[in-house]
Design an enzyme around this catalytic site. Sequence first.
Site, short mmCIF file in Angstrom:
data_model
loop_
_atom_site.label_atom_id
_atom_site.label_comp_id
_atom_site.label_asym_id
_atom_site.label_seq_id
_atom_site.Cartn_x
_atom_site.Cartn_y
_atom_site.Cartn_z
N HIS A 45 0.86 -1.18 0.00
CA HIS A 45 0.00 0.00 0.00
C HIS A 45 0.90 1.23 0.00
O HIS A 45 1.84 1.31 0.79
CB HIS A 45 -0.90 -0.01 1.24
N HIS A 67 0.91 5.81 -0.91
CA HIS A 67 0.18 7.02 -1.30
C HIS A 67 0.99 7.69 -2.41
O HIS A 67 1.17 8.90 -2.39
CB HIS A 67 0.01 7.96 -0.11
N ASP A 117 0.86 -4.03 -20.83
CA ASP A 117 1.89 -5.05 -20.57
C ASP A 117 1.77 -5.64 -19.17
O ASP A 117 2.20 -6.77 -18.94
CB ASP A 117 3.29 -4.43 -20.73
N HIS A 140 -8.49 7.61 -1.24
CA HIS A 140 -7.43 7.09 -0.38
C HIS A 140 -6.14 6.88 -1.18
O HIS A 140 -5.30 7.78 -1.22
CB HIS A 140 -7.93 5.80 0.27
N TYR A 163 7.89 -13.18 -24.46
CA TYR A 163 8.78 -12.07 -24.11
C TYR A 163 9.87 -12.58 -23.17
O TYR A 163 9.64 -13.45 -22.35
CB TYR A 163 7.96 -10.98 -23.43
#
Lengths: 240, 240, 240, 240
Positions: A98, A100, A123, A172, A230
């Site tokens: 997580h 910000h 991608d 958030h 790839y």
Amino acid sequence: MYKERLTKLKEDVWRANVELVERNLVIYSFGNASGIDRESGIVVIKPSGVDYKELSPENMVLVHLNGVVETGQLNPSSDTRTHLELYKAFKDIGGVVHTHSRHATAWAQSKRPLPCLGTTHADYFYGEVPCTEVISDEQIKSDYEKETGTLIVDTFKNIDYHEMKAVLVACHGPFTWGKDPQEAVFMSDMLEEIARMNLMSVLLNPEAGNIKKTLLDKHYLRKHGEHAYYGQRSLPSSEV
Amino acid sequence: MYKERLTKLKEDVWRANVELVERNLVIYSFGNASGIDRESGIVVIKPSGVDYKELSPENMVLVHLNGVVETGQLNPSSDTRTHLELYKAFKDIGGVVHTHSRHATAWAQSKRPLPCLGTTHADYFYGEVPCTEVISDEQIKSDYEKETGTLIVDTFKNIDYHEMKAVLVACHGPFTWGKDPQEAVFMSDMLEEIARMNLMSVLLNPEAGNIKKTLLDKHYLRKHGEHAYYGQRSLPSSEV
Amino acid sequence: MYKERLTKLKEDVWRANVELVERNLVIYSFGNASGIDRESGIVVIKPSGVDYKELSPENMVLVHLNGVVETGQLNPSSDTRTHLELYKAFKDIGGVVHTHSRHATAWAQSKRPLPCLGTTHADYFYGEVPCTEVISDEQIKSDYEKETGTLIVDTFKNIDYHEMKAVLVACHGPFTWGKDPQEAVFMSDMLEEIARMNLMSVLLNPEAGNIKKTLLDKHYLRKHGEHAYYGQRSLPSSEV
Amino acid sequence: MYKERLTKLKEDVWRANVELVERNLVIYSFGNASGIDRESGIVVIKPSGVDYKELSPENMVLVHLNGVVETGQLNPSSDTRTHLELYKAFKDIGGVVHTHSRHATAWAQSKRPLPCLGTTHADYFYGEVPCTEVISDEQIKSDYEKETGTLIVDTFKNIDYHEMKAVLVACHGPFTWGKDPQEAVFMSDMLEEIARMNLMSVLLNPEAGNIKKTLLDKHYLRKHGEHAYYGQRSLPSSEV
């Protein structure tokens, strides 16, 4: 055996948290990475409100999937219960992050999903990155951090979390995940990059919408799934 | 003789790939530079999905213009066939670069050509930088990377590739070229700079269009062509 | 005496050119700083198209106000004649700088004067920074660089160049000046900063116009002119 | 005792001023930090117009709350009287910071309060950050810097300065405060971050308004106040 796995996991989670800062995805201590040992159901996560410079593999916090924190440790990240919900619902992920980060958070605050405008996005993310509803008053007032997890899981009712390893929580910021903490960090970094590019594209052309399915499939599937061609084959899938 | 030229070319291509990272034009491994030895028809290009820190002149990959890869090497960049198409159609270029640099990609994703709004642009690009059509489903499903090359070449039907060394591939990103890999890198960097400036100008004044032909000619031609009077004469044309 | 002044001026001009790069105002060799020795009418300026790393006080170029270049030197910057026009019209300036810095150039390309939206701006520029007309075809075709200078001087018909040490040349970029090359560099840096801030303010509020005269006077005059009370008195006026 | 407190305060204020530069919140000398010794009513502040590299704990300036400057010192920052007004009205703050940081200043110049669009904002600022009225001509002409303080205090008539430690002065820039100079610096940094994020969110969605009260309360109050549960308890409140 369990002890060795745990030692490695603490090291990995610590490194993931440090990498978030180095990649400029976290300001002050706005962010957290965790990893899980699926066999024992133990989640390792960053302690709450500790300066990044003082983090070490040793002060990473151990939490059981049921929410019980091992005694004698620092408090775990205040977002721990969101991480736990993701581990419970997304059965085979191994890491959660997580942040910000600036651009992804800007989109989350605008309450708009991140459209898939090009192949950089395609991608790594199979379509537009969803944005949750704004969390309800009931959810805020009951068990906020846990409910943030529920909100994310609900958003993925019709989305496969293997092909979309990111979400924007409205008002958030972003959460990402992957097979281990390192892949979750990588997805956070890619998300921030495309959030940045796509913001500019949308300013240049407000009508620019999702790319067509054929192009999305071509790019996503040449890197992922059984027909991928790839890279050098021996590289991990998170290696671009 | 051929051996020496090739040794130098591998060194040049490796350096060009490294420079893309140093100039902040490539994130992770989203980008590739190549060069060609016109006499032998051998193209040297970055291997696919290898971390930039592990690149060296030695692991650059050799590919024939017809697409055959020299044996015993790493896989070449997944965009190799696009490079080959450019070398085949643009007869006297010596280097090609592809990046997903932020601002140029933002324009490509907006599906807008990059207008020529000022002299910074006019000094190096003779008019607006074209943006291709969105690639067709047929092209995606046949030989995607080769068809991306065809798409670029088609876009240049009425444009001289000597005076316009860059293109935006819609929903994808920029390709640039030049007399050698270093000039192609330089064009990528200049393209990113003007994409950045021009984005801001367009936000300030959506009506700002291409500068007039007299001003474009003045700037482009004082640096390029037989009447150029910029610099010290002995400098290569890519030297600004 | 003249020799010593010149040695110092070459050193100052070289340092100013280097500072432009260090302050991130110049990419590649898009920019130039000059200084003048008023007594002899000798202008010292950067050579054309030379890499910044190869600049030294010794290879700075000497040009007479009438345009004659001292023999045995490198070619002077291609913008030299613009500098000369400014020295001729603005009788007591001692240094001139030209850059293509990103934000100031974005405004120049939008053909909009830079409005005075706040006190950061008002502290150094007495009102909005003017933007010239687009140069005419006649001017482009006659003596382009000289005419760019004429265009600037014409723009200042009703503006005091002591209180407004910057101009945006439409479709081109900024020129600044000051009592010496160092002050001209400082003005370029401040211009770039306010161009950056003001761009964002205008996006947030397209109606935000010039601040009122009382506030402009208060800020400009507390730093400049006879009633200035900012700083420690002994500091040069360019010291913020 | 007083002497020791003062020695520490001068050190703290010096460090705060240096940190403003290191955090990229101040260009040239556009900014100042101060601290107060409440017992003696002595405010310590940066001298006016001195280069940051020449600042030291020793040349910080001592000013009485009534405005009298200790003799034998450098001139205090020209914004000193604004700081004094804040110390007089906001009885228990210990530090004040003023910057012209780019994004916060862009908002101040747009004369718009900074809306609370997300939890990054809500974690540190309890609601939208207010923007003052444009200062009146009377105030400009009387005692400008003191009146800037009055303007801020008037803006807080119905706002608790404990929960909102920042203000945007219209056409000027931000002021922040806290229990000591370090917290005031931290608030300036957070303000700049959210000004940056929120600018982008507003461009993406002009209708994005303040988040709802329940979410604001949840985030602000889990970090601040008696029911806070974030962090390790022993950390200072400014520690995120």
